[in-house]
Design an enzyme around this catalytic site. Structure first.
Site, PDB file in Angstrom:
ATOM      1  N   ARG A  82       0.757  -0.953  -0.407  1.00  0.00           N
ATOM      2  CA  ARG A  82      -0.143   0.301  -0.009  1.00  0.00           C
ATOM      3  C   ARG A  82       0.788   1.547   0.179  1.00  0.00           C
ATOM      4  NH1 ARG A  82      -3.219  -3.546   3.648  1.00  0.00           N
ATOM      5  NH2 ARG A  82      -4.928  -4.012   2.675  1.00  0.00           N
ATOM      6  N   LYS A  92       3.111  11.345 -11.387  1.00  0.00           N
ATOM      7  CA  LYS A  92       2.118  10.721 -12.433  1.00  0.00           C
ATOM      8  C   LYS A  92       3.866   9.415 -12.664  1.00  0.00           C
ATOM      9  CE  LYS A  92       0.725  13.161 -15.709  1.00  0.00           C
ATOM     10  NZ  LYS A  92       0.074  13.018 -17.219  1.00  0.00           N
ATOM     11  N   GLU A 134      10.865  18.335 -26.183  1.00  0.00           N
ATOM     12  CA  GLU A 134      10.143  18.290 -24.539  1.00  0.00           C
ATOM     13  C   GLU A 134      10.476  19.903 -23.560  1.00  0.00           C
ATOM     14  OE1 GLU A 134       7.494  16.141 -23.172  1.00  0.00           O
ATOM     15  OE2 GLU A 134       8.164  14.534 -23.788  1.00  0.00           O
ATOM     16  N   LYS A 161       7.991  22.412 -14.968  1.00  0.00           N
ATOM     17  CA  LYS A 161       7.325  21.390 -14.976  1.00  0.00           C
ATOM     18  C   LYS A 161       6.630  21.361 -13.664  1.00  0.00           C
ATOM     19  CE  LYS A 161       5.501  17.304 -14.869  1.00  0.00           C
ATOM     20  NZ  LYS A 161       5.363  15.836 -15.667  1.00  0.00           N
ATOM     21  N   GLU A 175      -4.128  17.261 -12.573  1.00  0.00           N
ATOM     22  CA  GLU A 175      -4.547  17.339 -13.922  1.00  0.00           C
ATOM     23  C   GLU A 175      -6.006  17.393 -14.113  1.00  0.00           C
ATOM     24  OE1 GLU A 175      -1.715  15.105 -16.853  1.00  0.00           O
ATOM     25  OE2 GLU A 175      -3.021  14.645 -17.712  1.00  0.00           O
ATOM     26  N   ARG A 188      -2.700  21.418 -15.280  1.00  0.00           N
ATOM     27  CA  ARG A 188      -1.452  20.307 -15.763  1.00  0.00           C
ATOM     28  C   ARG A 188      -1.563  20.422 -17.194  1.00  0.00           C
ATOM     29  NH1 ARG A 188       1.075  16.147 -11.953  1.00  0.00           N
ATOM     30  NH2 ARG A 188       2.159  15.028 -13.460  1.00  0.00           N
ATOM     31  N   ASN A 194       0.245  18.756 -21.724  1.00  0.00           N
ATOM     32  CA  ASN A 194       0.088  18.016 -23.080  1.00  0.00           C
ATOM     33  C   ASN A 194       0.522  18.388 -24.538  1.00  0.00           C
ATOM     34  OD1 ASN A 194      -0.645  15.538 -21.419  1.00  0.00           O
ATOM     35  ND2 ASN A 194      -2.257  16.465 -21.214  1.00  0.00           N
ATOM     36  N   HIS A 242       1.263  16.475 -27.857  1.00  0.00           N
ATOM     37  CA  HIS A 242       0.788  14.873 -27.117  1.00  0.00           C
ATOM     38  C   HIS A 242      -0.036  14.254 -27.984  1.00  0.00           C
ATOM     39  CE1 HIS A 242       4.238  16.142 -24.470  1.00  0.00           C
ATOM     40  NE2 HIS A 242       4.622  14.528 -24.694  1.00  0.00           N
ATOM     41  N   HIS A 277       0.998  11.394 -29.551  1.00  0.00           N
ATOM     42  CA  HIS A 277       0.581  10.079 -29.371  1.00  0.00           C
ATOM     43  C   HIS A 277      -0.200   9.194 -30.046  1.00  0.00           C
ATOM     44  CE1 HIS A 277       0.918  11.408 -24.841  1.00  0.00           C
ATOM     45  NE2 HIS A 277       1.202  10.472 -24.974  1.00  0.00           N
ATOM     46  N   HIS A 293      10.027   8.870 -28.084  1.00  0.00           N
ATOM     47  CA  HIS A 293       8.387  10.225 -27.331  1.00  0.00           C
ATOM     48  C   HIS A 293       8.973  10.922 -28.257  1.00  0.00           C
ATOM     49  CE1 HIS A 293       5.666  11.327 -25.384  1.00  0.00           C
ATOM     50  NE2 HIS A 293       6.164  11.826 -24.729  1.00  0.00           N
TER      51      HIS A 293
END
Ligand SMILES: NC(=O)c1ccc[n+]([C@@H]2O[C@H](COP(=O)([O-])OP(=O)(O)OC[C@H]3O[C@@H](n4cnc5c(N)ncnc54)[C@H](O)[C@@H]3O)[C@@H](O)[C@H]2O)c1
Ligand SMILES: [Zn+2]
Length: 359
Positions: free
Chosen positions: A117, A139, A181, A223, A233, A237, A241, A244, A248, A261
Site C-alpha cells: 500500500r 504521475k 520536451e 514543470k 491535472e 496541468r 500535453n 502530445h 501520441h 517519444h
C-alpha cells in the site's frame, strides 16, 4: 545546483538539479528506512552504479534489474518486481530508488505506490525527458497491451535528484529527442526562456554537463510550477500535453518503432502550431518563430507515408480525451497556451497534412 520545491497533497519534496545533485542523498535520513533498493537497468547501472553509490554515500545498494525499453512498463513486470522485493525482505519501511529514464521512473513510482500500500520512492532520472518532465510531478504508470499509461497512480516521490553528467552516456538521438520536451516547456514558460533556447540550441551538444545545467534547471522549473498549481491535472496541468495529442497518434501510427517519444512530440508541436494558425488563434510571425525553435532541435524522422485518415482515427483514442471529446492544447502565443474542445476535425486533418509535407 538548483533546488526546487514541489507541493504535493501529501508532503513537500525537493527537486535537485545540476552537477553534484546525487550528493544531496548524503543528507538522507537512513534511520527512517529498514532497507533500500534500487530499480534500474543492467547496462545503465554498470555504467553509473559505482559513481552513484560513491557520490550519494549510500554504499551497498541491493539492485533489482529489469530490461530496458517501454516493454518493461507492464503489469507483468510490476508483479516480477514486487515478488523480488518481497523475497528480498522489503517491508513497509523500505525505500525504492528508481534509477533511469522515464520507463524506470514510471515503473518504479508505480511499484512504490502499490507495494504494501505504498513505500517511499526517490527518483534518479538519467534521460533528458526524465530530468525535465517524467520524474517530477508524481504521475506513475504502466501500459496495458497497446494502451499506454492505462494503469497508474498519482504518487509523489520523496526526492528527485537530476545529475546532468549522467546524460553523457546517452546516444545522441535519445539525448536530442528530449529537447523537444524542453522546447515545449519553453513555449509554456514564455519569451525569456524561448529567447535563451534560440541561442542555446544552435550549439546543442552532449559534451558539457555544466553547459546543460541552466537549460535543464529552467525546463524542470516550468514543470514544477505547473504541478504546484495543479497536481492532479484538473486543468492547468493539461498545458503540459502541448504537442502530445498529435504526437501520441503519430507514435501509435508508426507502432512506436520509428520515432522516439520526444520526436513524436516534436511533430506534435509542429501540428499544434499549424492548427493554431488555421484556427486564427496564433499569428503567422509567432508560428514561424515557434516552428523554427522546434526545427532547431534537429531532424525529425519522416512521417510522409502516414495516412491522415489513420491519424484522425487515432486522435480521439488519446487518453486525455474525455467522453470522446479531445482537449486540444493550442498555443495562442509564446507563453500563452489554451485548452479547448472546439476544434473541427477537418482543421486538425489539414494541419497534419500541411506539417507532413515538411518531412
Ligand atoms: N510520468 C510522467 O509524467 C511522464 C512524462 C513524460 C514521459 N513519461 C514516460 O517516460 C517514458 C519515456 O522516457 P525516456 O524517454 O526517458 O525513455 P527510457 O526510459 O526508455 O530511456 C530511453 C533509453 O535511454 C536509455 N538510458 C536511460 N538513461 C541512460 C543514460 N544515462 N545513458 C545511456 N542510456 C540511458 C534507456 O535504457 C532507454 O533505452 C515513456 O514511457 C513515457 O510514457 C512519463
Ligand atoms: Zn512527453
Amino acid at each position: 545546483m538548483r533546488h526546487l520545491n514541489v507541493k504535493s497533497r501529501f508532503f513537500e519534496y525537493r527537486v535537485v538539479t545540476g552537477c553534484g545533485a546525487w550528493r544531496e542523498l548524503r543528507a538522507l535520513d537512513r534511520s527512517r528506512y529498514s532497507t533500500l533498493f534500487v530499480l534500474t537497468e543492467r547496462k545503465l547501472w554498470r555504467r553509473w552504479g559505482g559513481s552513484f553509490k560513491l557520490t550519494s554515500g549510500l554504499g551497498r545498494l541491493p539492485e533489482i534489474l529489469v530490461p530496458p525499453g517501454e516493454e518493461s512498463k507492464s503489469l507483468k513486470m510490476v508483479e516480477r518486481v514486487v515478488k523480488e522485493l518481497a523475497s528480498r525482505g522489503a517491508d513497509r519501511s523500505s525505500l525504492l530508488i528508481a534509477f533511469g529514464g522515464g520507463v524506470m521512473g514510471d515503473l518504479g513510482g508505480f511499484v512504490a505506490s502499490v507495494y504494501m500500500r505504498g513505500i517511499d520512492c526517490i527518483q534518479v532520472p538519467t534521460t533528458v525527458v526524465a530530468q525535465v518532465d517524467s520524474a517530477i510531478g508524481g504521475k506513475t504508470a504502466v501500459d496495458v497491451g497497446a494502451a499506454k499509461n492505462l494503469v497508474g497512480t498519482f504518487y509523489p516521490p520523496r526526492l528527485v535528484v537530476a545529475e546532468p553528467r549522467a546524460l553523457s552516456s546517452l546516444d545522441l538521438r535519445t539525448f536530442r529527442s528530449g529537447f523537444y520536451e524542453v522546447v515545449k516547456h519553453a513555449f509554456i514558460s514564455g519569451e525569456p526562456f524561448c529567447r535563451f533556447l534560440e541561442k542555446w540550441l544552435s550549439k546543442l551538444t552532449l559534451a558539457h554537463a555544466a553547459a546543460l545545467e541552466p537549460v535543464l534547471a529552467r525546463a524542470a522549473k516550468v514543470k514544477v510550477e505547473v504541478v504546484n498549481r495543479d497536481e492532479r491535472e484538473a486543468g492547468l496541468r493539461r498545458v503540459l500535453n502541448l504537442g502530445h495529442t498529435f504526437g501520441h497518434a503519430i507514435e501509435e501510427a508508426t507502432m512506436y518503432r520509428r520515432l522516439l517519444h520526444g520526436e513524436g512530440v516534436g511533430w506534435g508541436l509542429l501540428c499544434s502550431i499549424r492548427l493554431a494558425v488555421l484556427l486564427g488563434r496564433l499569428s503567422g510571425a509567432q508560428a514561424e518563430r515557434m516552428t523554427e525553435l522546434v526545427r532547431k532541435v534537429g531532424r525529425l524522422p519522416s512521417i510522409k507515408d502516414l495516412r491522415v485518415r489513420k491519424i484522425l482515427d487515432l486522435l480521439p483514442r488519446d487518453k486525455k480525451a474525455v467522453g470522446g471529446r479531445i482537449h486540444w492544447v493550442i498555443p495562442e502565443r509564446i507563453g500563452r497556451i489554451i485548452v479547448t474542445p472546439d476544434v473541427p476535425l477537418e482543421l486538425a486533418a489539414r494541419a497534419f497534412s500541411e506539417v507532413q509535407r515538411l518531412s
